[in-house]
Design an enzyme around this catalytic site. Structure first.
Site, PDB file in Angstrom:
ATOM      1  NE  ARG A 190      -4.665  -0.146   9.275  1.00  0.00           N
ATOM      2  CZ  ARG A 190      -3.380  -0.374   9.063  1.00  0.00           C
ATOM      3  NH1 ARG A 190      -2.824  -1.472   9.468  1.00  0.00           N
ATOM      4  NH2 ARG A 190      -2.655   0.516   8.442  1.00  0.00           N
ATOM      5  NE  ARG A 242       2.014  -5.146  10.946  1.00  0.00           N
ATOM      6  CZ  ARG A 242       3.045  -4.833  10.176  1.00  0.00           C
ATOM      7  NH1 ARG A 242       4.232  -5.359  10.412  1.00  0.00           N
ATOM      8  NH2 ARG A 242       2.897  -4.006   9.181  1.00  0.00           N
ATOM      9  CE  LYS A 264      -1.919  -1.072   3.930  1.00  0.00           C
ATOM     10  NZ  LYS A 264      -1.275  -2.352   4.250  1.00  0.00           N
ATOM     11  NE  ARG A 304       6.570  -0.765  10.024  1.00  0.00           N
ATOM     12  CZ  ARG A 304       5.470  -0.624   9.299  1.00  0.00           C
ATOM     13  NH1 ARG A 304       5.507   0.098   8.190  1.00  0.00           N
ATOM     14  NH2 ARG A 304       4.338  -1.179   9.660  1.00  0.00           N
ATOM     15  NE  ARG A 343       8.017  -2.812   6.215  1.00  0.00           N
ATOM     16  CZ  ARG A 343       6.705  -2.635   6.299  1.00  0.00           C
ATOM     17  NH1 ARG A 343       6.089  -1.870   5.432  1.00  0.00           N
ATOM     18  NH2 ARG A 343       6.015  -3.229   7.244  1.00  0.00           N
TER      19      ARG A 343
HETATM   20  P1  AP5 Z   1       4.882  -1.547   1.797  1.00  0.00           P
HETATM   21  O1  AP5 Z   1       4.562  -0.736   0.599  1.00  0.00           O
HETATM   22  O2  AP5 Z   1       5.626  -0.911   2.922  1.00  0.00           O
HETATM   23  O3  AP5 Z   1       3.557  -2.287   2.294  1.00  0.00           O
HETATM   24  P2  AP5 Z   1       2.364  -1.742   3.155  1.00  0.00           P
HETATM   25  O4  AP5 Z   1       1.156  -2.454   2.669  1.00  0.00           O
HETATM   26  O5  AP5 Z   1       2.343  -0.257   3.171  1.00  0.00           O
HETATM   27  O6  AP5 Z   1       2.839  -2.342   4.542  1.00  0.00           O
HETATM   28  P3  AP5 Z   1       2.762  -1.796   5.998  1.00  0.00           P
HETATM   29  O7  AP5 Z   1       3.472  -2.826   6.859  1.00  0.00           O
HETATM   30  O8  AP5 Z   1       3.281  -0.399   6.108  1.00  0.00           O
HETATM   31  O9  AP5 Z   1       1.268  -1.866   6.251  1.00  0.00           O
HETATM   32  P4  AP5 Z   1       0.532  -1.928   7.545  1.00  0.00           P
HETATM   33  O10 AP5 Z   1      -0.805  -1.669   7.041  1.00  0.00           O
HETATM   34  O11 AP5 Z   1       0.653  -3.124   8.394  1.00  0.00           O
HETATM   35  O12 AP5 Z   1       1.311  -0.841   8.410  1.00  0.00           O
HETATM   36  P5  AP5 Z   1       0.962   0.644   8.790  1.00  0.00           P
HETATM   37  O13 AP5 Z   1       2.206   1.407   8.843  1.00  0.00           O
HETATM   38  O14 AP5 Z   1      -0.178   1.157   7.990  1.00  0.00           O
HETATM   39  O15 AP5 Z   1       5.691  -2.842   1.301  1.00  0.00           O
HETATM   40  C1  AP5 Z   1       6.200  -3.773   2.238  1.00  0.00           C
HETATM   41  C2  AP5 Z   1       7.592  -4.229   1.789  1.00  0.00           C
HETATM   42  O16 AP5 Z   1       7.479  -4.977   0.585  1.00  0.00           O
HETATM   43  C3  AP5 Z   1       8.545  -3.062   1.456  1.00  0.00           C
HETATM   44  O17 AP5 Z   1       9.818  -3.438   1.855  1.00  0.00           O
HETATM   45  C4  AP5 Z   1       8.437  -2.911  -0.074  1.00  0.00           C
HETATM   46  O18 AP5 Z   1       9.626  -2.413  -0.631  1.00  0.00           O
HETATM   47  C5  AP5 Z   1       8.181  -4.353  -0.508  1.00  0.00           C
HETATM   48  N1  AP5 Z   1       7.275  -4.443  -1.666  1.00  0.00           N
HETATM   49  C6  AP5 Z   1       6.239  -3.651  -1.960  1.00  0.00           C
HETATM   50  N2  AP5 Z   1       5.627  -4.058  -3.096  1.00  0.00           N
HETATM   51  C7  AP5 Z   1       6.292  -5.172  -3.487  1.00  0.00           C
HETATM   52  C8  AP5 Z   1       6.140  -6.086  -4.571  1.00  0.00           C
HETATM   53  N3  AP5 Z   1       5.183  -5.959  -5.493  1.00  0.00           N
HETATM   54  N4  AP5 Z   1       6.986  -7.118  -4.645  1.00  0.00           N
HETATM   55  C9  AP5 Z   1       7.942  -7.280  -3.726  1.00  0.00           C
HETATM   56  N5  AP5 Z   1       8.161  -6.457  -2.685  1.00  0.00           N
HETATM   57  C10 AP5 Z   1       7.341  -5.425  -2.565  1.00  0.00           C
HETATM   58  O19 AP5 Z   1       0.387   0.434  10.265  1.00  0.00           O
HETATM   59  C11 AP5 Z   1       1.229  -0.002  11.327  1.00  0.00           C
HETATM   60  C12 AP5 Z   1       0.415  -0.107  12.604  1.00  0.00           C
HETATM   61  O20 AP5 Z   1      -0.167   1.175  12.909  1.00  0.00           O
HETATM   62  C13 AP5 Z   1      -0.772  -1.066  12.578  1.00  0.00           C
HETATM   63  O21 AP5 Z   1      -0.388  -2.388  12.842  1.00  0.00           O
HETATM   64  C14 AP5 Z   1      -1.646  -0.461  13.687  1.00  0.00           C
HETATM   65  O22 AP5 Z   1      -1.175  -0.799  14.956  1.00  0.00           O
HETATM   66  C15 AP5 Z   1      -1.459   1.034  13.484  1.00  0.00           C
HETATM   67  N6  AP5 Z   1      -2.459   1.616  12.580  1.00  0.00           N
HETATM   68  C16 AP5 Z   1      -2.223   2.234  11.381  1.00  0.00           C
HETATM   69  N7  AP5 Z   1      -3.373   2.640  10.811  1.00  0.00           N
HETATM   70  C17 AP5 Z   1      -4.377   2.274  11.656  1.00  0.00           C
HETATM   71  C18 AP5 Z   1      -5.795   2.395  11.612  1.00  0.00           C
HETATM   72  N8  AP5 Z   1      -6.418   2.976  10.582  1.00  0.00           N
HETATM   73  N9  AP5 Z   1      -6.501   1.890  12.654  1.00  0.00           N
HETATM   74  C19 AP5 Z   1      -5.899   1.320  13.719  1.00  0.00           C
HETATM   75  N10 AP5 Z   1      -4.548   1.161  13.811  1.00  0.00           N
HETATM   76  C20 AP5 Z   1      -3.789   1.635  12.791  1.00  0.00           C
END
Ligand code: AP5
Length: 220
Positions: free
Chosen positions: A88, A167, A13, A156, A123
């Site tokens: 979410r 997660r 994402k 991370r 990552r």
């Molecule tokens: P990346 O693009 O970083 O993936 P992502 O989907 O953004 O992953 P996140 O781990 O950031 O998502 P998340 O939703 O768990 O975390 P968030 O920070 O929102 O890609 C991942 C890796 O793969 C990278 O290294 C990239 O280079 C690689 N990659 C990408 N595309 C690829 C491909 N096609 N092929 C190969 N490799 C690839 O949230 C973290 C925490 O915050 C949550 O757990 C929660 O505690 C809290 N939080 C955030 N938002 C909310 C909410 N709305 N409600 C409640 N809690 C929340």
């Protein structure tokens, strides 16, 4: 254009939101990134959120809804925005509607769980500017420091394999229903995540263009 990116943790994402943001000149808003910044700055909201994040749980709805209300009120959101990682839960999706935010479409990036666990171990992130890399799929130039600001890359806390599994469980239980929320409104577009980042980017750009044309009534 107002769009949402949905998908499991690590589905890509953030990577795709950054590409679309650059292509369309609208901000990509990641609730995860905003919360991590608050944790880094030691704010009361950050301190409250830290334990939830570290264990792989969702931060309470009220905390993230307040974050989004404040962020969407900023001037750079006037022409549109990309929400990465929000809503979410169904409560968050309903709250967005109550705020009067009319989302044009939501894009879900689908990647099987087994690929996610493997992917997350590679990552690497920049602790200073938040840029994200991957040891295999998107390495930084020297493999150790950030291409944008030069800081030493780190991993991370929530990318530890046991936290990733938790997660994923939270995602299936609490976030997947959000897909149906937008599907039932005729606003859900699906991208099948590919092994290479650029292949997913090509499909995402196509989905966003389809969503844009549907939203502006240029195609049926
Ligand atoms: P990346 O693009 O970083 O993936 P992502 O989907 O953004 O992953 P996140 O781990 O950031 O998502 P998340 O939703 O768990 O975390 P968030 O920070 O929102 O890609 C991942 C890796 O793969 C990278 O290294 C990239 O280079 C690689 N990659 C990408 N595309 C690829 C491909 N096609 N092929 C190969 N490799 C690839 O949230 C973290 C925490 O915050 C949550 O757990 C929660 O505690 C809290 N939080 C955030 N938002 C909310 C909410 N709305 N409600 C409640 N809690 C929340």
């Amino acid at each position: 254009m107002k769009m949402i990116f949905l998908g499991a943790p690590g589905a890509g994402k953030g990577t795709q939101a950054e590409n679309v943001s650059a292509a369309y000149g609208i901000p990509a808003i990641s609730t995860g990134a905003i919360i991590r910044e608050s944790v880094k700055n030691g704010t009361p909201a950050g301190m409250e959120a830290k334990s939830y994040m570290d264990s792989g749980s969702l931060v309470p709805d009220k905390v993230v809804i307040d974050i989004i209300k404040e962020r969407l009120a900023q001037d750079d959101c006037e022409k549109g925005f990309i929400l990465d990682g929000f809503p979410r839960t169904i409560i968050q999706a309903e709250e967005l509607e109550k705020m009067g935010v009319d989302i044009d479409f939501a894009v879900t990036i689908e990647v099987p769980d087994e690929n996610i666990v493997r992917r997350m171990s590679g990552r690497r992130v920049c602790p200073d500017c938040g840029a994200s890399y991957h040891t295999e799929y998107k390495p930084s130039k020297d493999g150790e420091s950030c291409d944008k600001c030069g800081a030493k890359l780190t991993t991370r806390h929530d990318d530890l394999p046991e936290v990733v599994l938790s997660r994923l469980k939270v995602y299936h239980e609490q976030t997947e229903p959000v897909k149906e929320f937008y599907n039932s409104r005729g606003k859900l577009l699906t991208v099948i995540g590919q092994e290479k980042v650029e292949d997913t980017t090509a499909l995402t750009m196509k989905a966003v263009e389809t969503g844009r044309m549907l939203a502006t009534g240029r195609v049926e």
